[in-house]
Design an enzyme around this catalytic site. Structure first.
Site, PDB file in Angstrom:
ATOM      1  N   ASP A  21      38.744  44.333  60.377  1.00 59.26           N
ATOM      2  CA  ASP A  21      39.072  45.746  60.574  1.00 59.26           C
ATOM      3  C   ASP A  21      39.854  45.886  61.877  1.00 59.26           C
ATOM      4  O   ASP A  21      39.275  45.895  62.960  1.00 59.26           O
ATOM      5  CB  ASP A  21      37.739  46.524  60.616  1.00 59.26           C
ATOM      6  CG  ASP A  21      37.902  47.977  60.999  1.00 59.26           C
ATOM      7  OD1 ASP A  21      39.048  48.473  61.004  1.00 59.26           O
ATOM      8  OD2 ASP A  21      36.874  48.618  61.302  1.00 59.26           O
ATOM      9  N   ASN A  23      41.744  48.429  63.016  1.00 60.17           N
ATOM     10  CA  ASN A  23      41.836  49.725  63.713  1.00 60.17           C
ATOM     11  C   ASN A  23      40.472  50.374  63.913  1.00 60.17           C
ATOM     12  O   ASN A  23      40.373  51.562  64.183  1.00 60.17           O
ATOM     13  CB  ASN A  23      42.791  50.676  62.972  1.00 60.17           C
ATOM     14  CG  ASN A  23      42.317  50.942  61.549  1.00 60.17           C
ATOM     15  OD1 ASN A  23      41.376  50.285  61.070  1.00 60.17           O
ATOM     16  ND2 ASN A  23      42.923  51.899  60.878  1.00 60.17           N
ATOM     17  N   ASP A  29      41.402  45.739  56.809  1.00 60.46           N
ATOM     18  CA  ASP A  29      42.749  46.225  56.495  1.00 60.46           C
ATOM     19  C   ASP A  29      43.783  45.105  56.538  1.00 60.46           C
ATOM     20  O   ASP A  29      43.472  43.965  56.903  1.00 60.46           O
ATOM     21  CB  ASP A  29      43.135  47.368  57.446  1.00 60.46           C
ATOM     22  CG  ASP A  29      42.819  47.020  58.890  1.00 60.46           C
ATOM     23  OD1 ASP A  29      43.190  45.918  59.307  1.00 60.46           O
ATOM     24  OD2 ASP A  29      42.167  47.826  59.594  1.00 60.46           O
ATOM     25  N   ASP A  98      45.619  40.993  42.780  1.00 60.34           N
ATOM     26  CA  ASP A  98      44.647  41.241  41.729  1.00 60.34           C
ATOM     27  C   ASP A  98      45.273  42.252  40.778  1.00 60.34           C
ATOM     28  O   ASP A  98      45.765  43.302  41.210  1.00 60.34           O
ATOM     29  CB  ASP A  98      43.370  41.834  42.354  1.00 60.34           C
ATOM     30  CG  ASP A  98      42.120  41.367  41.650  1.00 60.34           C
ATOM     31  OD1 ASP A  98      42.077  41.451  40.421  1.00 60.34           O
ATOM     32  OD2 ASP A  98      41.193  40.936  42.341  1.00 60.34           O
ATOM     33  N   ASP A 200      42.114  40.780  36.096  1.00 59.83           N
ATOM     34  CA  ASP A 200      40.748  41.269  35.929  1.00 59.83           C
ATOM     35  C   ASP A 200      40.386  41.445  34.449  1.00 59.83           C
ATOM     36  O   ASP A 200      41.173  42.022  33.682  1.00 59.83           O
ATOM     37  CB  ASP A 200      40.683  42.635  36.635  1.00 59.83           C
ATOM     38  CG  ASP A 200      39.282  43.149  36.809  1.00 59.83           C
ATOM     39  OD1 ASP A 200      38.514  42.506  37.539  1.00 59.83           O
ATOM     40  OD2 ASP A 200      38.952  44.201  36.220  1.00 59.83           O
ATOM     41  N   GLU A 254      40.452  36.322  34.654  1.00 58.36           N
ATOM     42  CA  GLU A 254      38.994  36.461  34.753  1.00 58.36           C
ATOM     43  C   GLU A 254      38.506  36.700  33.334  1.00 58.36           C
ATOM     44  O   GLU A 254      38.791  37.734  32.739  1.00 58.36           O
ATOM     45  CB  GLU A 254      38.620  37.636  35.661  1.00 58.36           C
ATOM     46  CG  GLU A 254      37.137  37.630  35.967  1.00 58.36           C
ATOM     47  CD  GLU A 254      36.514  38.998  36.025  1.00 58.36           C
ATOM     48  OE1 GLU A 254      35.407  39.114  36.563  1.00 58.36           O
ATOM     49  OE2 GLU A 254      37.107  39.981  35.521  1.00 58.36           O
ATOM     50  N   HIS A 323      33.646  37.689  44.872  1.00 60.43           N
ATOM     51  CA  HIS A 323      33.066  38.954  45.329  1.00 60.43           C
ATOM     52  C   HIS A 323      32.006  39.514  44.379  1.00 60.43           C
ATOM     53  O   HIS A 323      31.422  40.556  44.666  1.00 60.43           O
ATOM     54  CB  HIS A 323      34.195  39.980  45.500  1.00 60.43           C
ATOM     55  CG  HIS A 323      34.868  40.279  44.195  1.00 60.43           C
ATOM     56  ND1 HIS A 323      35.629  39.336  43.520  1.00 60.43           N
ATOM     57  CD2 HIS A 323      34.877  41.378  43.417  1.00 60.43           C
ATOM     58  CE1 HIS A 323      36.068  39.851  42.391  1.00 60.43           C
ATOM     59  NE2 HIS A 323      35.621  41.098  42.305  1.00 60.43           N
ATOM     60  N   ASP A 324      31.793  38.847  43.234  1.00 59.03           N
ATOM     61  CA  ASP A 324      30.788  39.325  42.275  1.00 59.03           C
ATOM     62  C   ASP A 324      29.541  38.452  42.252  1.00 59.03           C
ATOM     63  O   ASP A 324      28.613  38.740  41.495  1.00 59.03           O
ATOM     64  CB  ASP A 324      31.377  39.334  40.855  1.00 59.03           C
ATOM     65  CG  ASP A 324      32.491  40.356  40.678  1.00 59.03           C
ATOM     66  OD1 ASP A 324      32.492  41.374  41.396  1.00 59.03           O
ATOM     67  OD2 ASP A 324      33.367  40.124  39.825  1.00 59.03           O
TER      68      ASP A 324
END
Ligand code: NOJ
Length: 546
Positions: A21, A23, A29, A98, A200, A254, A323-324
């Site tokens: 991050d 900011n 970001d 993605d 996806d 995926e 991430h899953d």
């Protein structure tokens, strides 16, 4: 074998919300990613797969896109994205996007128009159907619990289809215009220089019919939308109309609910270049049945599905984390006594497999699941839906339902802000409350600590990545399983010039083997003190066969 960039480079997945991050607003970001490109270069990876960065209300953290041509302002601007591509290129790193095209967000203009005006052409971008008496149009389930039909507000008996949350309406691929829209999105990003797309739930986009599904408790309807001929045809069109006009770009799918035969068909028809299988991700390493103290897991439960795919398809996206999924050391390793050994063993195992290797942020420092995440702190929409369903169907308390969901499917374990150092919020930012809480272990497990420790997990990953980057055999060699028992895997990677034997013990046990070191040279191993013909707990070795 044909040489391609995606076959040679290790791909590192970034979950932009959680990476860095810059900011200090609590969300990762693009500028944060740019700041860390040198770290990634030093790690040795050759491509970055960005989880979705497009405009989105973040109901499913970006897998609900409201504008494919805009960057989510939380992540930055299109200029920042262009800078990222440019800066990555300077370091010889390619960017993979993605592509989430089974559904859009319900906030997408197409869907908003479709809701507002029955005669709009956008109605036919989605599946709007009349209910069946008082019931929805069919009996299908959503992957995120409940029916996959949602009532359209202010309309009599009208529903729309959503295979995921109700905020993710499914696109209608019987509509030629939808296919054209997606082709334009592909072109837009390929023209910017991206190297490919992770697609996806790509084997579910084409619904052959909307008939009722066969009886099944949780997944009714799949036979009408998984791996349909229409699905292959659409992907073949993307290839011919778009991808073939660019150099060395690729699609990774995926694809749950696949057999090796169907997977190979995607490759042979050039519908996809490779795919992710889920057999090993669903192996029984977590406590599915809460009344038992420990899961009934043996390392073989992990080896077996992985080896099946290694043997039966020509190429694959090999991974342990994304991430899953829960964190791999928490699932397949040993968090306590053999923490470092097991994390390194998993690293050596993964990086020795056939196919394109996908690493997920944090895997390289051996980050772990949360120890004490609460329901209130959870962000994951799927985990929350699963808690609601468990309470309704099994009549259990929220606490019990959450405990079970948290140990098995809570995706937030993988989504904690990245641990860069031991300062406030693990160096993810300068102290603003992060969108998801920082993992409790950040003072111990973080990049800075590991950079300063020659023996760290991170330094082992760097060594292993370098080894793979320099090994034609690991990149292009055949795969052959030699022998595996419940705890130890042995396999060969082989070219005409070289044979490597990989031996991985994923258990706490010692194994004596009179022939272990016979006629072999150790090239790399996760122990500094290998003892002849003995495999120690979580010991892993790559041998060259003499
Ligand atoms: C698969 C993605 O990996 C997951 O995070 C998402 O929730 C679903 N597809 C729906 O897009």
């Amino acid at each position: 074998m044909e040489k391609r960039a995606y076959k040679e480079r290790i791909i590192y997945q970034i979950y932009p919300l959680s990476f860095k991050d810059s900011n200090n607003d609590g969300y990762g970001d693009l500028k944060g990613i740019i700041e860390k490109l040198d770290y990634l270069k030093d790690l040795g990876i050759g491509m970055i797969w960005l989880s979705p960065i497009y405009a989105s209300p973040l109901k499913d953290n970006g897998y609900d896109i409201s504008d494919y041509y805009k960057i989510n302002p939380l992540f930055g601007t299109m200029d920042d994205f262009d800078t990222l591509i440019k800066e990555a290129k300077k370091r010889d790193i390619k960017i993979v996007m993605d592509l989430v095209i089974n559904h859009t967000s319900d906030q997408h203009l197409w869907f908003q128009e479709a809701l507002k005006n029955k005669d709009s052409k956008y109605r036919n971008y989605y599946y709007f159907r009349k209910g069946n008496g008082k019931k929805p149009p069919n009996n299908w389930n959503s992957a995120f619990s409940g029916s996959c039909w949602e009532r359209v507000p202010n309309e009599e008996n009208m529903y729309y289809l959503h295979l995921f949350t109700k905020e993710q309406p499914d696109l209608n691929y019987h509509n030629e215009e939808v296919i054209k829209e997606v082709e334009n999105i592909l072109k837009f990003y390929l023209d910017k220089g991206v190297a490919g797309f992770r697609c996806d739930v790509i084997n579910q986009i084409y619904k052959t019919s909307l008939d009722n599904g066969k009886f099944s408790l949780f997944s009714r309807g799949r036979e009408h939308y998984e791996n349909q001929e229409g699905n292959f045809k659409i992907l073949e069109r993307f290839r011919k109309d778009v991808l073939d006009n660019y150099d060395d770009v690729f699609l990774v799918g995926e694809t749950s609910a696949l057999t090796p035969k169907i997977g190979q068909e995607y490759i042979d028809r050039r519908a996809l270049d490779m795919f992710f299988e889920f057999d090993h991700a669903f192996c029984k390493s977590f406590k599915l049945i809460p009344i038992f103290k420990k899961p009934f897991y043996k390392p073989k439960d992990l080896f077996k599905p992985i080896f099946k795919w290694q043997k039966e398809v020509s190429w694959i996206g090999a991974y342990l984390e994304n991430h899953d999924q829960l964190r791999s050391v928490s699932r397949f390793g040993n968090e306590n006594k053999f923490y470092k050994e097991s994390a390194k063993a998993l690293s050596l195992f993964l990086l020795s497999l056939k196919g394109t290797i996908f690493l997920y942020e944090g895997e390289e420092i051996g980050t772990l699941n949360y120890k004490n995440l609460t329901y209130e702190e959870t962000n994951d929409c799927m985990a929350k839906n699963a808690v609601d369903s468990a309470m309704k169907i099994l009549h259990v308390s929220k606490n019990r339902a959450f405990k079970w969901v948290n140990n098995t499917v809570n995706r937030d374990h993988a989504r904690a802000p990245f641990e860069w150092d031991d300062s406030i919020n693990g160096g993810f930012n300068d102290g603003h409350k992060p969108w998801l809480k920082i993992n409790e272990h950040y003072k111990e497990i973080n990049v800075k600590n590991e950079e300063n420790d020659a023996n760290s997990i991170l330094n082992f990953y760097k060594q292993m990545i370098k080894f793979r980057n320099n090994s034609e055999t690991l990149k292009y060699g055949n795969f052959k399983e030699v022998s595996s028992n419940n705890y130890v895997a042995k396999f060969l990677r082989k070219t005409d010039k070289e044979s490597l034997l990989i031996v991985v013990n994923l258990s706490k046990k010692f194994f004596k083997d009179k022939k272990l070191d016979e006629s072999k040279e150790i090239l790399i191993s996760n122990y500094n003190n290998h003892e002849k013909n003995l495999l120690k707990p979580f010991e892993a070795i790559i041998y060259k066969i003499k």
